[in-house]
Design a protein around this motif. Sequence first.
Motif, PDB file in Angstrom:
ATOM      1  N   VAL A 290      46.485  57.927 -22.544  1.00 26.08           N
ATOM      2  CA  VAL A 290      45.634  56.825 -22.084  1.00 26.08           C
ATOM      3  C   VAL A 290      46.256  55.485 -22.449  1.00 26.08           C
ATOM      4  O   VAL A 290      46.319  54.562 -21.623  1.00 26.08           O
ATOM      5  CB  VAL A 290      44.212  56.966 -22.660  1.00 26.08           C
ATOM      6  N   GLY A 291      46.743  55.348 -23.675  1.00 25.44           N
ATOM      7  CA  GLY A 291      47.371  54.095 -24.096  1.00 25.44           C
ATOM      8  C   GLY A 291      48.607  53.763 -23.287  1.00 25.44           C
ATOM      9  O   GLY A 291      48.776  52.626 -22.821  1.00 25.44           O
ATOM     10  N   ILE A 292      49.463  54.739 -23.091  1.00 27.49           N
ATOM     11  CA  ILE A 292      50.685  54.516 -22.324  1.00 27.49           C
ATOM     12  C   ILE A 292      50.356  54.200 -20.868  1.00 27.49           C
ATOM     13  O   ILE A 292      50.949  53.286 -20.266  1.00 27.49           O
ATOM     14  CB  ILE A 292      51.621  55.745 -22.433  1.00 27.49           C
ATOM     15  N   GLY A 293      49.401  54.928 -20.298  1.00 28.59           N
ATOM     16  CA  GLY A 293      49.024  54.683 -18.911  1.00 28.59           C
ATOM     17  C   GLY A 293      48.456  53.291 -18.697  1.00 28.59           C
ATOM     18  O   GLY A 293      48.826  52.592 -17.744  1.00 28.59           O
ATOM     19  N   LEU A 294      47.563  52.871 -19.583  1.00 24.25           N
ATOM     20  CA  LEU A 294      47.001  51.521 -19.463  1.00 24.25           C
ATOM     21  C   LEU A 294      48.074  50.447 -19.638  1.00 24.25           C
ATOM     22  O   LEU A 294      48.121  49.471 -18.887  1.00 24.25           O
ATOM     23  CB  LEU A 294      45.891  51.316 -20.497  1.00 24.25           C
ATOM     24  N   GLY A 295      48.927  50.624 -20.640  1.00 26.17           N
ATOM     25  CA  GLY A 295      49.983  49.648 -20.874  1.00 26.17           C
ATOM     26  C   GLY A 295      50.949  49.548 -19.708  1.00 26.17           C
ATOM     27  O   GLY A 295      51.325  48.448 -19.292  1.00 26.17           O
ATOM     28  N   PHE A 296      51.331  50.688 -19.174  1.00 23.67           N
ATOM     29  CA  PHE A 296      52.260  50.694 -18.044  1.00 23.67           C
ATOM     30  C   PHE A 296      51.632  50.033 -16.817  1.00 23.67           C
ATOM     31  O   PHE A 296      52.266  49.218 -16.138  1.00 23.67           O
ATOM     32  CB  PHE A 296      52.682  52.136 -17.733  1.00 23.67           C
ATOM     33  N   ALA A 297      50.367  50.388 -16.536  1.00 26.82           N
ATOM     34  CA  ALA A 297      49.695  49.828 -15.367  1.00 26.82           C
ATOM     35  C   ALA A 297      49.509  48.318 -15.501  1.00 26.82           C
ATOM     36  O   ALA A 297      49.748  47.559 -14.546  1.00 26.82           O
ATOM     37  CB  ALA A 297      48.348  50.508 -15.161  1.00 26.82           C
ATOM     38  N   LEU A 298      49.112  47.862 -16.672  1.00 24.29           N
ATOM     39  CA  LEU A 298      48.923  46.424 -16.871  1.00 24.29           C
ATOM     40  C   LEU A 298      50.254  45.673 -16.813  1.00 24.29           C
ATOM     41  O   LEU A 298      50.321  44.555 -16.293  1.00 24.29           O
ATOM     42  CB  LEU A 298      48.209  46.160 -18.194  1.00 24.29           C
TER      43      LEU A 298
END
Length: 98
Positions: free
Chosen positions: A51-59
């Motif tokens: 979840v952290g990696i996905g949010l960071g990558f998307a942002l």
Amino acid sequence: MDERSEFEDRLRQARAREGLDKRPEGRGQLPQGPWGIGLRAGVEVFSALVVGIGLGFALDRWLGTWPWLFLVFFVMGSAAGVMNVYRLFNPRTRPRSD
């Protein structure tokens, strides 16, 4: 017959109050055995990281700030995973189901 059912009701209430009846296992219970506990701890860490990696990558892609938000959310996901495992093993933070 009525006295017997009344007695059984009082007995059931007393056993529940004293904690003598085994509660049915359900959600929120710790898994039994080392494999179950290890699997749950691994899933807790892995899911928080994803979840952290996905949010960071998307942002980062959306705002064009690569790699800064990715790194921030990676650290936040790691911390969340460690905190989830800590709460899994710390009995004081687990809610009581009385």
